[in-house]
Design a protein around this motif. Sequence first.
Motif, PDB file in Angstrom:
ATOM      1  N   MET A   1       1.879   7.110   1.399  1.00  0.00           N
ATOM      2  CA  MET A   1       1.022   8.274   1.598  1.00  0.00           C
ATOM      3  C   MET A   1      -0.256   7.876   2.343  1.00  0.00           C
ATOM      4  SD  MET A   1      -0.554  10.865  -1.208  1.00  0.00           S
ATOM      5  CE  MET A   1       0.963  11.422  -1.972  1.00  0.00           C
ATOM      6  N   LEU A   2      -0.833   6.762   1.937  1.00  0.00           N
ATOM      7  CA  LEU A   2      -2.045   6.260   2.590  1.00  0.00           C
ATOM      8  C   LEU A   2      -1.736   5.876   4.044  1.00  0.00           C
ATOM      9  CD1 LEU A   2      -4.974   5.325   2.402  1.00  0.00           C
ATOM     10  CD2 LEU A   2      -4.149   3.155   1.468  1.00  0.00           C
ATOM     11  N   GLN A   3      -0.567   5.246   4.254  1.00  0.00           N
ATOM     12  CA  GLN A   3      -0.196   4.821   5.610  1.00  0.00           C
ATOM     13  C   GLN A   3      -0.056   6.036   6.536  1.00  0.00           C
ATOM     14  OE1 GLN A   3       3.328   2.476   4.909  1.00  0.00           O
ATOM     15  NE2 GLN A   3       2.192   1.060   3.587  1.00  0.00           N
TER      16      GLN A   3
ATOM     17  N   THR B   1       0.847  -1.198   0.000  1.00  0.00           N
ATOM     18  CA  THR B   1       0.000   0.000   0.000  1.00  0.00           C
ATOM     19  C   THR B   1       0.883   1.250   0.000  1.00  0.00           C
ATOM     20  OG1 THR B   1      -0.107  -0.031   2.420  1.00  0.00           O
ATOM     21  CG2 THR B   1      -1.899  -1.131   1.248  1.00  0.00           C
ATOM     22  N   PRO B   2       0.357   2.366  -0.505  1.00  0.00           N
ATOM     23  CA  PRO B   2       1.195   3.573  -0.595  1.00  0.00           C
ATOM     24  C   PRO B   2       1.553   4.120   0.787  1.00  0.00           C
ATOM     25  CG  PRO B   2      -0.795   3.784  -1.939  1.00  0.00           C
ATOM     26  CD  PRO B   2      -0.976   2.574  -1.084  1.00  0.00           C
TER      27      PRO B   2
ATOM     28  N   PHE C   1      -1.842   8.751   6.426  1.00  0.00           N
ATOM     29  CA  PHE C   1      -3.201   9.112   6.844  1.00  0.00           C
ATOM     30  C   PHE C   1      -3.737   8.118   7.870  1.00  0.00           C
ATOM     31  CE2 PHE C   1      -3.411  11.317   2.608  1.00  0.00           C
ATOM     32  CZ  PHE C   1      -3.556  12.598   3.127  1.00  0.00           C
ATOM     33  N   VAL C   2      -3.498   6.847   7.624  1.00  0.00           N
ATOM     34  CA  VAL C   2      -4.015   5.821   8.542  1.00  0.00           C
ATOM     35  C   VAL C   2      -3.451   6.025   9.945  1.00  0.00           C
ATOM     36  CG1 VAL C   2      -4.008   3.350   9.076  1.00  0.00           C
ATOM     37  CG2 VAL C   2      -4.481   4.108   6.746  1.00  0.00           C
TER      38      VAL C   2
END
Lengths: 215, 260
Positions: A64-66, A61-62, A68-69
Motif C-alpha cells: 500500500m505504501l509502495q 514495506t507494505p 503511494f510512493v
Amino acid sequence: MTSVSEVVTSLNGGILMNLRLFFMTLIFALPLGLVIMFGSRTRFLPLRWLTRTFVWIIRGTPLMLQLFVVLYAPGLLFDMPMSNRFLAAEIAFIINYATYFSEIYRGGIDSIPKGQHEAGEVLGMTKPQIFFRVILMQVIKRITPAMGNELITLTKDTALSRVIGITEIIMCAERFTKKGLIWPLFSTGLYFLAMNGILTIILGRLEKKLDYFKV
Amino acid sequence: MAILEVQGLKKSFDHLEVLKGIDFSLEKGEVMSLIGVSGSGKTTLLRCLNFLERPTAGKIVVDGDVIFDADDPLTQKESEIRRKRLHFGMVFQSFNLFPQYTALGNVCLAKELLARENPEFKGHKKQMLDRIREEGVEILTSVGLQDKLDYYPHQLSGGQQQRVAIARALMLEPSILCFDEPTSALDPELTGEVLKVINALAQRDATMVIVTHEMKFAHEVSDKVLFMDQGVIVEQGTPQQVFEHPTQQRTKQFLERYNE
C-alpha cells in the motif's frame, strides 16, 4: 432506486480493472523476477548486495505504501508528476511481485542437487544447456505450489490499488454502500472466489501435467 | 604408451590439502581400482580427472596430450575444458539421472545436444537424431534394460538407475570411464547387477578407474589397485600384490578391517 443490473454492470467494470492489473503484473513480474534472481545470486558482490537490499526494502514495506510512493515520488523528487494512476499501480505491483517471485525462483534453483549440474557438466553440456535442459523443468515443478499461492494472493491484492484511486471492484461497490446499499460490497467476494476457483483449476492441471516425473 | 598419466597431482580446499602429490599411469584396456578409507582423497582424485575440481598442482596427460597442467593457464580455458572432459566418463555414487527424461532420454540427451553443434545437423536432423536413438537403444540393451527404455528414473530400482547412468556415460564413448563408488547407494541385493555390468565392460577391454569399497570385486576385476591414505598413494600394484602381499603397514591394517 438502484437496479440490480446497474450494480452488476458497475461491478463487472470494476473487476476488469482487477483483472487487467493481475495479468499485467503476471506478464511483467514473472520475467523481472528471473532478472532479480540472477542479480541476487551473482558472484559480483556489489550487485548481489544491491539486489538483496532492494529485495529487503520491497518485501519489508507494505505494498500500500509502495503504491503511494510510485504515484507521488516522481513529482515530489524529480518534478515529473505521475499523471497515469493505473501505470503507477502497475509499476508498484510488478516490482513488488517480482521480488517475491525472485525469492521463490532462488529457493527453487538452490534446492536442485549439485549432482544434477555435475552430471550435465561431465557430459560436456554448456552452462545454458544445463540450465534450460536439465535444471529449469525441475525448478518449475518444485515452485509451482509456491507460485500458485502468490498468484492467489495477487488476485486479492489488486483491490489495494483503490488507495491511489483505481476504480477496481471494491471501490465500485463502495459507491453503492454510500447510498445505503450493502449487498454489492459483499457480493464482490463472489467475483474473487470465481477468479481463484479458475486459477486453482489451472494450477491443479499444471501440477498434474508435471506429475510424470519426481524431483 | 599409457592412455592416462597423472603427475604430481595436488588439490587443496582452502588450507586443507586433500591430494598431496598423486602419480600413476594407466594403459589402454586396464581397469584400476582406488581403495582406501573415506576421506583419503579417492573421490577428489576422480573429480579432478573429470574437471569437477581444479587441481592446485600437477599434470593430467591423456593419450600423450597434456589436457591439464596447473602451471599452464592455456590448458585451463573454460571453452577447452568442455571438449577435454569428454575423454572421461563419470558414473556417480548417487546416479544423478535427470528425473524429467526417460531412460532413453537420459542416455541420448548429451549426444543430441552435441549433434546440434555439427554443421550438418540442419540438413540431416531426422537421420542424425534417429541414429542417436538407435545407439541409445543398443547401449541400454547392452546393460540389460531394453524393456525399460521409456521408464522415468523414479520408476526404476536403484540398480536399474545406476545401469542407465552407466549407459549414459558410455554413450559419449569416453576413453576412460570413471566410477565413484557405483554401488554404495544401493541395497546389497542390487549391487550384483551393477557389478556384473562393470565386469562385462572390463571383459570388453574398457579402460576404467573405479573407486570402490567392494574389495572382492576390486580383486576380481582390476589389473591394478591403488591404495590411498591421507592424500597419498601408499601402495600400488596388481591385485595379487596389494591384496595378498601388501608391503605397507597401513595397507595391511586397512585390509584387515575388511576381512574381519
